[in-house]
Enzyme design. Sequence first.
Site, PDB file in Angstrom:
ATOM      1  N   ILE C  89       0.839  -1.192   0.000  1.00  0.00           N
ATOM      2  CA  ILE C  89       0.000   0.000   0.000  1.00  0.00           C
ATOM      3  C   ILE C  89       0.879   1.249   0.000  1.00  0.00           C
ATOM      4  CG2 ILE C  89      -1.866   1.207   1.225  1.00  0.00           C
ATOM      5  CD1 ILE C  89      -2.610  -1.633   0.317  1.00  0.00           C
ATOM      6  N   CYS C 148       9.585   0.875   8.698  1.00  0.00           N
ATOM      7  CA  CYS C 148       9.643   1.886   7.656  1.00  0.00           C
ATOM      8  C   CYS C 148      11.101   2.141   7.335  1.00  0.00           C
ATOM      9  CB  CYS C 148       9.041   3.200   8.135  1.00  0.00           C
ATOM     10  SG  CYS C 148       7.350   3.068   8.692  1.00  0.00           S
ATOM     11  N   GLY C 237      -1.521 -12.910   6.855  1.00  0.00           N
ATOM     12  CA  GLY C 237      -2.551 -13.940   6.805  1.00  0.00           C
ATOM     13  C   GLY C 237      -2.113 -15.228   7.474  1.00  0.00           C
TER      14      GLY C 237
HETATM   15  C1  LIG Z   1      -3.250  -4.298   3.569  1.00  0.00           C
HETATM   16  C2  LIG Z   1      -2.399  -4.207   4.803  1.00  0.00           C
HETATM   17  C3  LIG Z   1      -1.979  -2.976   5.282  1.00  0.00           C
HETATM   18  C4  LIG Z   1      -1.189  -2.872   6.413  1.00  0.00           C
HETATM   19  N1  LIG Z   1      -0.821  -1.642   6.869  1.00  0.00           N
HETATM   20  C5  LIG Z   1      -0.099  -1.546   8.016  1.00  0.00           C
HETATM   21  C6  LIG Z   1       0.223  -0.274   8.564  1.00  0.00           C
HETATM   22  O1  LIG Z   1      -0.143   0.766   8.033  1.00  0.00           O
HETATM   23  N2  LIG Z   1       0.966  -0.234   9.699  1.00  0.00           N
HETATM   24  C7  LIG Z   1       1.385  -1.369  10.341  1.00  0.00           C
HETATM   25  O2  LIG Z   1       2.029  -1.280  11.377  1.00  0.00           O
HETATM   26  N3  LIG Z   1       1.057  -2.590   9.859  1.00  0.00           N
HETATM   27  C8  LIG Z   1       0.337  -2.697   8.716  1.00  0.00           C
HETATM   28  N4  LIG Z   1      -0.001  -3.942   8.250  1.00  0.00           N
HETATM   29  C9  LIG Z   1       0.433  -5.141   8.979  1.00  0.00           C
HETATM   30  C10 LIG Z   1      -0.660  -5.653   9.923  1.00  0.00           C
HETATM   31  O3  LIG Z   1      -1.000  -4.693  10.882  1.00  0.00           O
HETATM   32  C11 LIG Z   1      -0.209  -6.934  10.623  1.00  0.00           C
HETATM   33  O4  LIG Z   1       0.919  -6.661  11.415  1.00  0.00           O
HETATM   34  C12 LIG Z   1       0.146  -8.042   9.645  1.00  0.00           C
HETATM   35  O5  LIG Z   1      -0.684  -8.006   8.512  1.00  0.00           O
HETATM   36  C13 LIG Z   1       0.051  -9.419  10.274  1.00  0.00           C
HETATM   37  O6  LIG Z   1      -1.229  -9.686  10.778  1.00  0.00           O
HETATM   38  P1  LIG Z   1      -2.387 -10.424   9.928  1.00  0.00           P
HETATM   39  O7  LIG Z   1      -1.770 -11.664   9.370  1.00  0.00           O
HETATM   40  O8  LIG Z   1      -3.479 -10.679  10.911  1.00  0.00           O
HETATM   41  O9  LIG Z   1      -2.797  -9.480   8.854  1.00  0.00           O
HETATM   42  C14 LIG Z   1      -0.793  -4.054   7.100  1.00  0.00           C
HETATM   43  C15 LIG Z   1      -1.218  -5.282   6.632  1.00  0.00           C
HETATM   44  C16 LIG Z   1      -2.012  -5.387   5.506  1.00  0.00           C
HETATM   45  C17 LIG Z   1      -2.433  -6.738   5.036  1.00  0.00           C
END
Ligand SMILES: Cc1cc2nc3c(=O)[nH]c(=O)nc-3n(C[C@H](O)[C@H](O)[C@H](O)COP(=O)(O)O)c2cc1C
Lengths: 305, 305, 324, 324
Positions: C89, C148, C237
Amino acid sequence: MTASSHPAEMAISVGLLTAPAPRAARAPVQRTVEVIGRRPVDAYVELTLAAPEIAERAQPGQFVAFAVGGDTSALLLRRAIAISTAEDGVVTVVVSAAGPGSTWLTERQVGDTLDVVGPLGRPFPGPPAGARALLVGGGYGAAALVGLAVRLRAEGHPVDVVAGAAAADRLCSVQELIGIADTVAVTTDDGSSGRQGLVTLAVDELLPDAGVVYACGPMPMLRAVADAATAHGIPSYVAVEESMACGIGVCMTCVLPIVGEDGRTRFSRSCTEGPVFGGDRVRFADVGTLPWDVVGADAMGVVQP
Amino acid sequence: MTASSHPAEMAISVGLLTAPAPRAARAPVQRTVEVIGRRPVDAYVELTLAAPEIAERAQPGQFVAFAVGGDTSALLLRRAIAISTAEDGVVTVVVSAAGPGSTWLTERQVGDTLDVVGPLGRPFPGPPAGARALLVGGGYGAAALVGLAVRLRAEGHPVDVVAGAAAADRLCSVQELIGIADTVAVTTDDGSSGRQGLVTLAVDELLPDAGVVYACGPMPMLRAVADAATAHGIPSYVAVEESMACGIGVCMTCVLPIVGEDGRTRFSRSCTEGPVFGGDRVRFADVGTLPWDVVGADAMGVVQP
Amino acid sequence: MTATETRGHDGHSGRSDTAVDMRTTLGSAEIPSPVLTASGCSAFGRELEPFVDLTAIGAVVTKSVQLRPRSGRSTPRMAETPSGMLNSIGLQGTGIDGLLTEELPWLAERGVRSFVSIAGTRVEDFAELAERLRGVPGVLGLEVNISCPNVESRGEVFACDPVAASDVVSAVRAAADPAHPVYAKLSPDVTDIVSVARAVSDAGADGLSMINTLLGLVIDPDTMRPVLGGVTGGLSGPAIRPVALRCVWQVHQALPDVPILGMGGIRTGLDALQFVLAGASAVSVGTAVFNDPSAVARVHDELAAALGERGFTSVAEAVGYAHR
Amino acid sequence: MTATETRGHDGHSGRSDTAVDMRTTLGSAEIPSPVLTASGCSAFGRELEPFVDLTAIGAVVTKSVQLRPRSGRSTPRMAETPSGMLNSIGLQGTGIDGLLTEELPWLAERGVRSFVSIAGTRVEDFAELAERLRGVPGVLGLEVNISCPNVESRGEVFACDPVAASDVVSAVRAAADPAHPVYAKLSPDVTDIVSVARAVSDAGADGLSMINTLLGLVIDPDTMRPVLGGVTGGLSGPAIRPVALRCVWQVHQALPDVPILGMGGIRTGLDALQFVLAGASAVSVGTAVFNDPSAVARVHDELAAALGERGFTSVAEAVGYAHR
Ligand SMILES: Cc1cc2nc3c(=O)[nH]c(=O)nc-3n(C[C@H](O)[C@H](O)[C@H](O)COP(=O)(O)O)c2cc1C
Ligand SMILES: Cc1cc2nc3c(=O)[nH]c(=O)nc-3n(C[C@H](O)[C@H](O)[C@H](O)COP(=O)(O)OP(=O)(O)OC[C@H]3O[C@@H](n4cnc5c(N)ncnc54)[C@H](O)[C@@H]3O)c2cc1C
Ligand SMILES: Cc1cc2nc3c(=O)[nH]c(=O)nc-3n(C[C@H](O)[C@H](O)[C@H](O)COP(=O)(O)OP(=O)(O)OC[C@H]3O[C@@H](n4cnc5c(N)ncnc54)[C@H](O)[C@@H]3O)c2cc1C
Ligand SMILES: Cc1cc2nc3c(=O)[nH]c(=O)nc-3n(C[C@H](O)[C@H](O)[C@H](O)COP(=O)(O)O)c2cc1C
Ligand code: FES
Ligand code: FES
C-alpha cells in the site's frame, strides 16, 4: 478531455460533466445464503441466491463479495461479483470462471450455501430528468446493467443498450436486456454475433441521442466509452473492476486515480468510493502509475517533472 | 515384557515373539478414483471407490492416502485411511469426521473423484499354521480388520473378533464381521452396546485359545492388547495410527521406537516399516520421548542415564 | 437449512454467555477485550461499523499515520498467495491533520477506543507525531510502526536494527503523553528478534506489537514481472501464523514481563488462544477482516468460549501458559 | 468421468512434446532437467520410484547426512499449518557410512544423479563429509546445509552468521572433490540474506540453494503446549513461497552471476517458472511431494509447457528474465 491530459487543471478551469457518485442508501450486511438457482449461460454461470436482506438493500451498480473455497480454502480473499438483479428477496449474479476462486463459485449447486457480504459500493446515480440513457456492457459486465435498465425504464427513461464481447459465447444477459430496453445492439470482436467490432461502433451512433451513459466491462472498454461520451459533452458513469482485497474500504488495495470535486486527483478506493465513478473522473491513462499530481505523491518522493 | 522395561536388552536375552512385518508384495500407485458409494454408518461414513489398480494390489492391514480439500485447499497433507475391503476393483474405507480433512472426506458424494495413493504400508503377516486368530478392533479400527478376517477364514483359520468403542455409535463394521468370523464380542465404555468395559475384558477371555492376535485402534488399546498377548506368550500384530506427512516413507515424521530384528531400537517409519508392527516390538511407553538406547540418540546429546 | 438467510456472522449478536473475565491491558491502559483490529487492516474503524460493535472490541488500531498526506504506491497493491496475501500500500493516508480532524473525533464521539499507529522516515517525525497526539480524546496509546525505511540510513528499515529501533522508541516515549503506553511494532525479518525486543524495551517501550508482515514477492506468470507496483510487499494472513507465534514465544520466553500485542494470521478464537498461551496479553486481527468483516467480534467470542472450556476464569491467567 | 481410475498423475507418462531445451547446470555439473527433489523431502529417492522416473529428473537431493547415525527428535515431528507444515525431524539418518554403503550405490546403479546434502555442528564435520564424498559414483555435487546449530558458538545457526557460514563453505570447498560443485543452502531467517549470500559466494560456494524452512511454532489448543517435540520447527510449503521468491529475487539482483537452486513452496510448473524468472537456474520440489508423490516429474512437464507457451526455447533463456 482525453485521459492523458491534465484533468486536475482542466477540472478547475472547465469543470467536469459528472458529480461523484453518492454513497448507497443503506449499509451492507454479511449473511450465509442459499443457492436456489444455477444456470450455465454460454461461457458463464448465473447463480440465484435467496438473500432477502441483501436484495432489499441493493441498488443497481452495487456488488457483493463471496468467501470462496469452503472450510478448507487457501483462498483468503473474497471475490467481488456485480449484482445483476435484486428483487423479491432474490439476488442474481453472473460469474465467469477466470481463476480458482471464480471457478469454485461457478461450481456451486442448488442447495449449497455461500457466505456473502453486500450490497457493496456506490450505485449508479440517476440520470438527468427525462434523459435517454445509453447502457454499455462488455462481457459479463452487461449483467450489472440489467437491474439498472429495469429501474430506468420504470422511471420513464428511454434506454438503449449496447452489449459487446470477444465472441458470441461471452455475451451476457442479452435476452433479459432485450425484454427491458428500447433498443439492444450487439457487437462481437469476431463477428460471431451481432456486428463485428468493438462496442464503440454502436456507441458512436447512439451517443448523439443520449443524455447519460452507463458502462460496465473491462477497463479499455470503459475508457473508450467514457472518452467518447465526454467528447460529446455527455456525462458517463462507469463501474470499474479493480482487484480488491477487502471490498469494504479498509485495505486501500483497490485504488484508482480519481479526480475529486475540488479538481484534485486522489487515489480513491474503487470498493467504497466506486465501483461507479464519473467517466470523466477516472484518469484511465494513469492507472498503474503514480502521477505527480495525485494528492500525497510528493510524500512518496514523486516530484513535478 | 512390559513396555517400560528395556526391550533392547530383553530382545537379545529372551527373543521376541514376532518377526517384523514383511513389505507388501506390490508397489503403490497414484490414481484419481470415483466415489461409487457413500453410506453414513452411525458416527462414520463408509466410502466405496472404483479403484481397480489399488484393489488388486491391496493386502489386509494396508492403507490409502487421500488428498483433501479440493483444488483450493489449504490442507497440504494427505489423510491416511485404512483399507477396509478391496475386492472386484472396489476399495472400501470407513472415515470418522475428526478434523477438517477427514470431515471433508466424509462429505464426498457419489460421482465425486478423489486423488488417492495406495496401497501403502506393510500388511498383516499371516498366522502360524492352523492358529486360531483373535482380531481386536477399536472404534473405526475394526474396519481395517474386515479384509483380514475374510482372508483368514478363507485360509481355514478360526477367527474370533472383539470390537470395542466408546459408545454404540462409534462401533464399526460389526455386521460385516458377524458374517465372517466365528465369534464376535462387542464392548462399549458406556455399555450402550455389548458388554460395558474395555476390549481387554473380552480379549482376556479369548486369549488362551488364540495362536495370534491382530489389533487396530487407538494407541492405548493397542498397547493393552499387545501387552496382554505378550504376557500370554502369543504373538500379536498391531496396526498403528501415527501422524503422517507423506505416507510413502520420505519425510520421517511418522516414526515410533521399534525394536528391530537385532534387538536394537530404532525410530522406524510407521508408514513404510508399519503401520503393522509386532506388538512386542513397539515401545509404547516410550512413544513421544527420545530414549537413550534408540540408535543415534547419542548424536542428539542423549546419554545413558 | 431453508432457503432463507441465516445470521451466522452477525457481529452485533450477544457475546457468548461466559464467565471469563476478558479484560486486559495495553501497558497501563485497561481494555474490556483482548481482541483489537490490526493497523492498516481496518482503516480507522468506520467501515466496520455495519459488522462489529466497535465500542466492545479492545481498540481500533488505526492505519499508520505520517506527518504529511501520502498517496501510497501505484497499483497493483496486492497479490493473493496461498493462505495469505502480499500488500504494498505504501502507507496511503491523509496525514496527522486528517487523523486529528476527521478520524479520531469520529471514534471518540462514539466511545470507541483508538490505539494510534504512527510511522515516519526520520526519528524526529515519530517524535512530532507522538507530541501531536498528547491528550487527544479517545486515544489509548501509541503503536510505533518501525517497519519503515530510515532515510538517514540509506533506507534500512528501523525495525531491522536494534539501535535505530531504540532511537525511535526513546524519542517517542519522551515526546508522548505520559498516560499513553508506547508499543513498538517489530518486524519478523530479522536474525534475532529477541535482541530487537530487548533493545526497544530498554529504550522505554511499554509493550511490543508482533509481528508486522514478512517481505515477499510474487511474479505474474503472464507479464513475467513482479505483480506488485512496489515489486516486493508484505506477506500476511494465516500462512505466517507459525512464524508470528514463534516470535511471540521467543520474546515472551526472554522477556516475560514485557506485554505483547500478538498478531499474524489470527482468524479464529483458537488462533488467538495460541497467541495468548505463547505470551500475548492482547491480539490484533488483521488480514482475516478482509475475509470476514465481523472477524474481530467473532474472535473475541470464540476466544472467550475457548478460555471458558479450558477452565480459565480470565484471559490474564492464560497469558504465557504454554511456557509453564 | 466413468467409474474407472484415470491415470492423471502418472510420473512415468511421456514428457510433453515440447521443443524447450530443459538442460541446465548445477555449477559445472550438467543436468537434463532443472527440477530436483529437496533435501529431506524425498529421503534418498527410493520411495519415489513407483511414481517418478528418477533418472529423468535433475537430481535427487538427498536428506542431509551427518557423520554419525542420528535418531532425530522425539515425536510429534510435524504440524500441519495453513498451506504449509512445520517439521522438527532433527536430521534423522544412518550417517555417512550408511549413505555410502546403502543409498548412493542404489542410486548410482540405476543411473540416478545425486546431489548430496551434508550437515554438521562443527566446521570440521562438514569438511570430513565433503572429503569422504570425493569421487563417489553418481554424486554430482554437494549442498551444504548450514541451517544447523554451531556447537562452537552457543548453538547459533551457521546460516545466520555470514562469518560462520563462510567458514563452513570454504572448508567444504577445500576438502571436496574439485569436480563437485558446492552449493550453500541459505536460511531466510536473517536480516540481510544478500550479505550472507555474498559472504558464502566469496568463500567459494559455486552456487546457492534457497531457501531452507522458516522457524515457526504451533501450540496445540488441547494440550496447551507446543505441538512439536522440538518446540519450534521449520515452516515449509506454499505458505512460504512469496518469502522464498523474494530471497531469490534479492540475491539474483545483487549477485547475477551466482547460480541459484530455488525452492520453497513449489507445487506447480507455474510456481517453478516464477523462481526461474526471479533468477533460479534450477529448482527443488520439497513439501509438495508429500501432497503429490509424482510432483517432481509433473513440475518438470508443466514448467516445460509453460516455457514453451511463453516462447522460450530453453530454460536458460528464462533465468532471471523478470529482472530485465
Ligand atoms: C493491507 C495491509 C496494510 C497494512 N498496513 C499496516 C500499517 O499501516 N501499519 C502497520 O504497522 N502494519 C500494517 N499492516 C500489517 C498488519 O498490521 C499486521 O501486522 C500483519 O498483517 C500481520 O497480521 P495479519 O496476518 O493478521 O494481517 C498491514 C497489513 C495489511 C495486510
Ligand atoms: C466490483 C467488481 C465486480 C465484479 N463483477 C464480476 C461479475 O459480475 N462476474 C464475474 O465473473 N466477475 C466479476 N468481477 C471479477 C471477479 O471478482 C474476478 O474475476 C475474480 O475475483 C477472480 O478471482 P479468481 O480466484 O477466479 O482469479 P485469480 O486471478 O486467481 O484471483 C486472484 C486475486 O486477484 C483478484 N482478481 C483477479 N481478477 C480480478 C478481476 N478481474 N477483478 C477484480 N479482482 C480480480 C481476485 O479477487 C483475487 O483476489 C468483479 C470484480 C469487481 C472488483
Ligand atoms: C495408517 C492410518 C490409518 C488410518 N485409518 C483411518 C480410518 O480408517 N478411518 C479414519 O477415520 N481415520 C483413519 N486414520 C486417521 C486419519 O488419518 C486422521 O483422523 C485424519 O488424518 C485427521 O485429519 P483431519 O484433517 O480430520 O484432522 P486434523 O487434526 O486437523 O489433522 C491435522 C494433521 O494431523 C494428522 N492427524 C490428525 N489426527 C490423526 C490421527 N488420528 N492419525 C494420524 N494422523 C492424524 C492429519 O493427517 C493432519 O496431517 C488413520 C491414520 C493412519 C496413520
Ligand atoms: C520434513 C522436512 C525435512 C527436511 N529436511 C531437510 C534436510 O535434511 N536438509 C535440508 O537442507 N533441508 C531440509 N528441509 C528443507 C527443504 O529441503 C526445503 O528447503 C524447504 O522445505 C522449503 O521447500 P518446500 O517448501 O518445497 O518444502 C526439510 C523440509 C521438510 C518439510
Ligand atoms: S478493497 Fe479494500 S479498500 Fe477497497
Ligand atoms: S509419513 Fe513420511 S515417512 Fe512416514
